[in-house]
Design a protein around this motif. Structure first.
Motif, short mmCIF file in Angstrom:
data_model
loop_
_atom_site.label_atom_id
_atom_site.label_comp_id
_atom_site.label_asym_id
_atom_site.label_seq_id
_atom_site.Cartn_x
_atom_site.Cartn_y
_atom_site.Cartn_z
N ARG A 189 38.11 36.69 33.12
CA ARG A 189 38.66 35.55 32.37
C ARG A 189 38.17 35.51 30.93
N ARG A 218 42.49 39.82 40.14
CA ARG A 218 43.25 38.66 40.59
C ARG A 218 42.85 37.37 39.87
N ASP A 220 42.62 34.43 37.09
CA ASP A 220 43.59 33.76 36.23
C ASP A 220 43.08 33.88 34.78
N SER A 223 46.07 33.52 28.48
CA SER A 223 47.11 34.36 27.87
C SER A 223 46.62 35.05 26.59
N GLN A 249 48.49 44.82 39.78
CA GLN A 249 47.93 43.57 39.26
C GLN A 249 48.06 43.49 37.74
N LYS A 253 50.33 40.75 35.08
CA LYS A 253 49.78 40.09 33.89
C LYS A 253 50.51 40.54 32.63
#
Length: 355
Positions: A189, A218, A220, A223, A249, A253
């Motif tokens: 992240r 995985r 989150d 952006s 994966q 994204k």
């Protein structure tokens, strides 16, 4: 008399319109007193969108956070807490006090608030908690709620430190994630560009490293972190030597943060790709983009893909991208022509549901 009454009503109406929305403490009190589930849900939505301004607001959030274990309530409290104005240093003492309490719920809110304010007084406390050795590899290893909460407090402190002092936190996270693989999600992240090559390396490692890779891939990821690493992500998706799980994966994204121009470029890559697996991963990226440019490809999948699940999945995605009348035509086709009986039945049920 009528004129006076009319003026009074007009003044009352104007006062209502100009009255400020209820504050956090008031919303929390109303939530505690409400019995109707719909009223409670409405108040939670209002609470999540409100901004804590006073120490009493923060105290009210702490009280309902500890009173209700419900996930929805706690998520609303945290959403509200994240709306604190970073310049509101009047809240520093209460966050500092919460951080110093032994209660894990208090400590969690204290960490969140201290991070928002970048409180100088709280930083040493957050650092101390972040640098502690974890008592166990994973919080699910214990049945004791207090120990699980303590584990998550350390996790939260490390996440805060990663945002507060990234140069100090990144090597610490890399080291500690070997002991507690869930920490790899924080690495992803907050340091996504660095996490990409690490994940590729971990996928070829032992069971612990593979778990780190899964947690990282995985996660989150914000952006802006994904956008900064988009060239590296595209290279992985197009690399036939990269591990399949990594490519899948990363493709999801990649699609999420692709602009319309980049979606157009991905479509060109898809059409020119000779490798079947590369086409699969490019398809994943294109579908994740939610771009209208992908509708023809989705229509093709919905009608011709050999997998019944993928055909049904493509139809679900088309619902978000097509006009209702055009989408209905797709469902009508599936109800009559899909080779799978379950898909035909599902499409028929969808046609009979009220719009």
């Amino acid at each position: 008399m009528k004129i006076i009454l009319a003026l009074g009503l007009a003044a009352f109406s104007a006062a209502q319109m100009s009255a400020p929305p209820p504050g956090v403490a008031s919303l929390a009190e109303s939530f505690n007193e409400a019995y109707d589930p719909k009223a409670k849900a409405r108040l939670l939505r209002q609470l999540a969108a409100a901004q804590p301004v006073t120490p009493r607001d923060v105290q009210s959030l702490y009280e309902i956070f500890t009173r209700y274990a419900d996930r929805g309530v706690r998520d609303s409290v945290l959403a509200c807490l994240d709306r604190v104005d970073p310049r509101n240093m009047d809240l520093e003492p209460i966050f500092l006090g919460l951080l110093q309490q032994p209660d894990p719920e208090a400590k969690l809110l204290g960490i969140r608030g201290a991070l928002t304010l970048r409180s100088p007084a709280a930083l040493p406390l957050v650092e101390k908690l972040a640098k502690k050795r974890f008592a166990m590899t994973d919080p699910e290893q214990t049945v004791f709620v207090s120990k699980r909460n303590a584990w998550w407090n350390q996790y939260e402190a490390l996440d805060a430190l990663a945002q507060w002092k990234p140069k100090e936190a990144e090597p610490l996270l890399l080291k500690r994630s070997r002991q507690a693989p869930r920490l790899a999600a924080i690495l992803a992240r907050r340091f996504w560009k660095d996490a990409l090559p690490l994940s590729r390396k971990w996928l070829a490692g032992d069971a612990t490293d593979q778990q780190r890779a899964q947690e990282a891939l995985r996660a989150d990821v914000p952006s802006e972190q994904l956008r900064a690493a988009r060239p590296e992500m595209l290279a992985i998706v197009l690399d036939p030597t990269a591990p399949g799980e990594l490519r899948h994966q990363v493709a999801l994204k990649l699609g999420l943060v692709s602009t319309e121009a980049e979606v157009s470029s991905l479509l060109k890559d898809y059409r020119s790709a000779s490798d079947a697996r590369t086409k699969v991963y490019l398809t994943a990226a294109l579908f994740a983009s939610r771009s209208a440019q992908v509708v023809p490809l989705l229509l093709d999948y919905a009608k011709t893909d050999p997998s019944p699940l993928r055909r049904a999945g493509a139809r679900v995605e088309l619902k978000e991208l097509m006009a209702p009348a055009d989408y209905r035509a797709v469902v009508e086709w599936a109800a009559k022509n899909d080779p799978d009986p379950a898909n035909r039945e599902q499409a028929q049920r969808e046609l009979t549901q009220p719009r």
